[in-house]
Design a protein around this motif. Structure first.
Motif, PDB file in Angstrom:
ATOM      1  N   ASP A 387      64.169  13.018 -78.578  1.00 10.62           N
ATOM      2  CA  ASP A 387      63.807  14.319 -77.930  1.00 10.62           C
ATOM      3  C   ASP A 387      61.657  15.122 -78.718  1.00 10.62           C
ATOM      4  OD1 ASP A 387      65.867  15.252 -77.395  1.00 10.62           O
ATOM      5  OD2 ASP A 387      67.160  15.984 -79.147  1.00 10.62           O
ATOM      6  N   HIS A 391      61.464  13.975 -74.251  1.00 12.43           N
ATOM      7  CA  HIS A 391      61.994  14.645 -73.175  1.00 12.43           C
ATOM      8  C   HIS A 391      61.355  16.361 -74.237  1.00 12.43           C
ATOM      9  CE1 HIS A 391      65.267  12.239 -72.866  1.00 12.43           C
ATOM     10  NE2 HIS A 391      65.020  11.567 -74.262  1.00 12.43           N
ATOM     11  N   CYS A 392      61.092  16.811 -74.932  1.00 17.18           N
ATOM     12  CA  CYS A 392      60.913  18.301 -75.426  1.00 17.18           C
ATOM     13  C   CYS A 392      59.587  18.524 -74.723  1.00 17.18           C
ATOM     14  CB  CYS A 392      61.070  18.843 -76.768  1.00 17.18           C
ATOM     15  SG  CYS A 392      63.253  18.254 -77.431  1.00 17.18           S
ATOM     16  N   GLN A 511      71.013  19.751 -75.709  1.00 16.56           N
ATOM     17  CA  GLN A 511      69.376  19.828 -75.533  1.00 16.56           C
ATOM     18  C   GLN A 511      68.614  20.846 -75.709  1.00 16.56           C
ATOM     19  OE1 GLN A 511      67.492  16.803 -72.481  1.00 16.56           O
ATOM     20  NE2 GLN A 511      67.394  15.527 -74.654  1.00 16.56           N
ATOM     21  N   LYS A 514      68.205  22.271 -79.173  1.00 16.22           N
ATOM     22  CA  LYS A 514      66.732  21.259 -80.084  1.00 16.22           C
ATOM     23  C   LYS A 514      65.863  20.940 -79.433  1.00 16.22           C
ATOM     24  CE  LYS A 514      70.970  18.423 -81.026  1.00 16.22           C
ATOM     25  NZ  LYS A 514      71.405  16.569 -80.338  1.00 16.22           N
ATOM     26  N   CYS A 515      65.599  21.775 -78.227  1.00 17.26           N
ATOM     27  CA  CYS A 515      63.700  21.435 -77.738  1.00 17.26           C
ATOM     28  C   CYS A 515      63.286  22.514 -78.591  1.00 17.26           C
ATOM     29  CB  CYS A 515      63.728  21.624 -76.428  1.00 17.26           C
ATOM     30  SG  CYS A 515      64.171  19.377 -75.956  1.00 17.26           S
TER      31      CYS A 515
END
Length: 539
Positions: A387, A391-392, A511, A514-515
């Motif tokens: 993440d 991903h982020c 998700q 979380k980002c």
């Protein structure tokens, strides 16, 4: 008589057209050199190991890439040229290999084209920038013939300097050499394509840059750099598994320069840069110093995120994406306790105690599958790495592109290999390269299922990629029956690649949340933090 004169004019016109669009031959004259390529016999021709810049050795070590010296005769282009030295002497590319050799004289590129291409074909170009953390040429010598044959495009792949050879940063380098030479090598190769790809049937006005890992991070630099932002060197990009750039200030770079002086034994030299240039190439390899892109008025005057936020980037169509399990090969498998996991978190960034406690709640204290021969908290730590580092950051770029109305597509690569899943590695960092290039054409160690149960994903993914290269739209020539790939939008739309189950989905709310929490971290890591500054995260 008039009829005969008309026939003569038609013959002259036909002759002129045939000369201007003559078939590309195996021997190509690019001005400073002539190269003889290799007709593969599968409908493609390869020109391998062509020099695009002078050897960066001697006084040209740490210098910006220079033009190649002209040669006479015909040079062999049937074999790949040497790749560049890694910064770490223990890097896997230092081990003997049948696939490649290494040398400081490494600024070579490769061209793959259809054998029936002509100088007037104007085929789109996929320009590949390999990864390796800016410290290794980790994805070297991939074979582009399958992409070329199936997509009817041309493919160019390049080497570029890494580690201290490509990213040495200090006041001494600023005054007497050049900063960010690894990126300058990429730009030099792009200019080569602009000047020469027509000789191979390619279209210099339809170049799409494609990179993975550090190569994808380089795409963020090329999109924002003053050296390329106002140019016509490329018209779109595909960034695979994009990590943060973590730009160093000159002050931070100076510390790594001092680290290298110490490792190389040049600390007491009256001219430290001259000392470093005088040493054998392997004397600059070290396990204690690290290198990467830094602040540079010519190449990267601002961090990538800051440049994007300011609108100072090339507004072209893009594809970004990541694999489902980006962090599994970055987090040490030995992590067994929350204490060890927190040590990894603290090493990744200077967190406050409250922030570490929050990350523990989000990642470390969660129940995750424990895999054989791995620590109990390995996958917890890997999920955080995936993440925070992949991903982020990608989400940040694409949200800005969405706000600015620039076409952009996102993918989530979740192709499951039974062996990798059983080991807990899953769809690991850059495994999608095996789908884009084909398992026979990458690093020689693909997941076995890409030859069997996961074989159908190869033409599927490749069709989206080549469609984008040709049309700046992944949908126009996608595989028959493949789903329409919708652009990234307010619903976080992305395509999920999974064999026999490829479909549109949205980034999960979990998700995404979380980002949102990790956003201060992601933005802080795009540029090295001042000493003593802590990162504060909040729910």
């Amino acid at each position: 008589m008039k009829m005969k004169l008309l026939d003569l004019r038609q013959a002259v016109l036909l002759l002129a057209c045939s000369v201007s669009t003559r078939a590309v031959e195996s021997v190509v004259d690019i001005g400073y050199s002539k190269y003889r390529g290799r007709v593969v016999g599968d409908g493609t021709t390869q020109w391998l190991g062509m020099r695009f810049a002078a050897p960066p050795v001697g006084n040209l070590r740490f210098a910006a890439p220079q033009d190649p010296i002209a040669t006479t005769g015909i040079l062999d282009a049937s074999k790949f040229g040497p790749i560049c030295y890694a910064s770490d002497p223990t890097d896997w590319t230092n081990k003997p290999s049948k696939r490649f050799t290494i040398s400081e004289d490494c600024l070579y590129l490769n061209v793959f084209a259809p054998s029936d291409a002509t100088t007037g074909s104007k085929l789109p170009v996929m320009f590949f920038i390999q990864g390796g953390g800016f410290n290794s040429n980790s994805n070297n010598n991939f074979n582009g013939s399958d992409i070329v044959r199936e997509g009817n495009i041309t493919v160019v792949s390049i080497n570029y300097r890494v580690g201290p050879y490509g990213f040495l940063q200090s006041q001494e380098v600023l005054e007497d050499a050049s900063l960010n030479n690894g990126v300058r090598d990429m730009i030099k190769a792009l200019k080569w394509v602009g000047e020469n790809i027509k000789h191979f049937g390619g279209n210099p006005k339809q170049v799409i840059i494609n990179g993975d890992s550090a190569g994808a991070a380089a795409i963020a630099i090329l999109l924002t750099s003053p050296a390329t932002r106002t140019s016509d060197l490329f018209v779109g990009s595909i960034a695979e598994s994009t990590p943060e750039n973590n730009f160093r200030t000159l002050e931070r770079g100076q510390k790594q320069y001092s680290c290298l002086l110490q490792a190389a034994g040049c600390t007491n030299s009256t001219s430290s840069l001259a000392c470093l240039r005088s040493l054998n190439v392997t004397a600059l390899q070290t396990t204690t110093c690290s290198f990467g892109p830094g602040e540079d008025t010519d190449i990267s005057p601002n961090s990538s995120f800051a440049a994007f936020e300011a609108g100072e980037y090339l507004h072209v169509p893009t594809i970004w994406g990541s694999t489902a399990d980006e962090g599994t090969k970055s987090a040490p498998e030995s992590i067994d306790t929350a204490v060890q996991a927190n040590a990894l978190l603290s090493k990744s960034a200077p967190f406050s105690n409250n922030s570490l406690e929050l990350l523990d709640q989000l990642y470390i204290y969660k129940n995750e599958t424990v895999f054989p021969n791995a620590g109990r908290k390995w996958r917890n730590a890997a999920n955080y790495v995936g993440d925070a580092q992949f991903h982020c950051p990608t989400r940040v770029y694409q949200n800005i592109l969405l706000k600015d109305g620039v076409p952009t597509w996102n993918y989530h690569y979740k192709v499951e290999d039974p062996e990798q899943e059983a080991e807990g590695i899953g769809a690991y960092h850059t495994v999608e390269l095996n789908a884009v290039w084909g398992p026979n054409n990458t690093d020689g160690n693909p997941p076995k299922s890409y030859y069997t149960t996961n074989a159908p994903v190869v033409p599927l993914v490749r069709s989206y990629w080549t469609s984008f290269v040709k049309h700046l739209d992944p949908n126009k020539e996608r595989l028959e029956g493949a789903p329409v790939w919708k652009q990234w939008d307010e619903e976080r739309a992305r395509i999920r690649f999974r064999t026999n189950d490829t479909a549109m989905e949205a980034m999960s709310q979990s998700q995404n949340n979380k980002c949102e929490i990790l956003d201060p971290l992601v933005r802080a890591l795009d540029k090295a933090l001042p000493d003593g500054e802590l990162i504060e995260l909040h729910l």
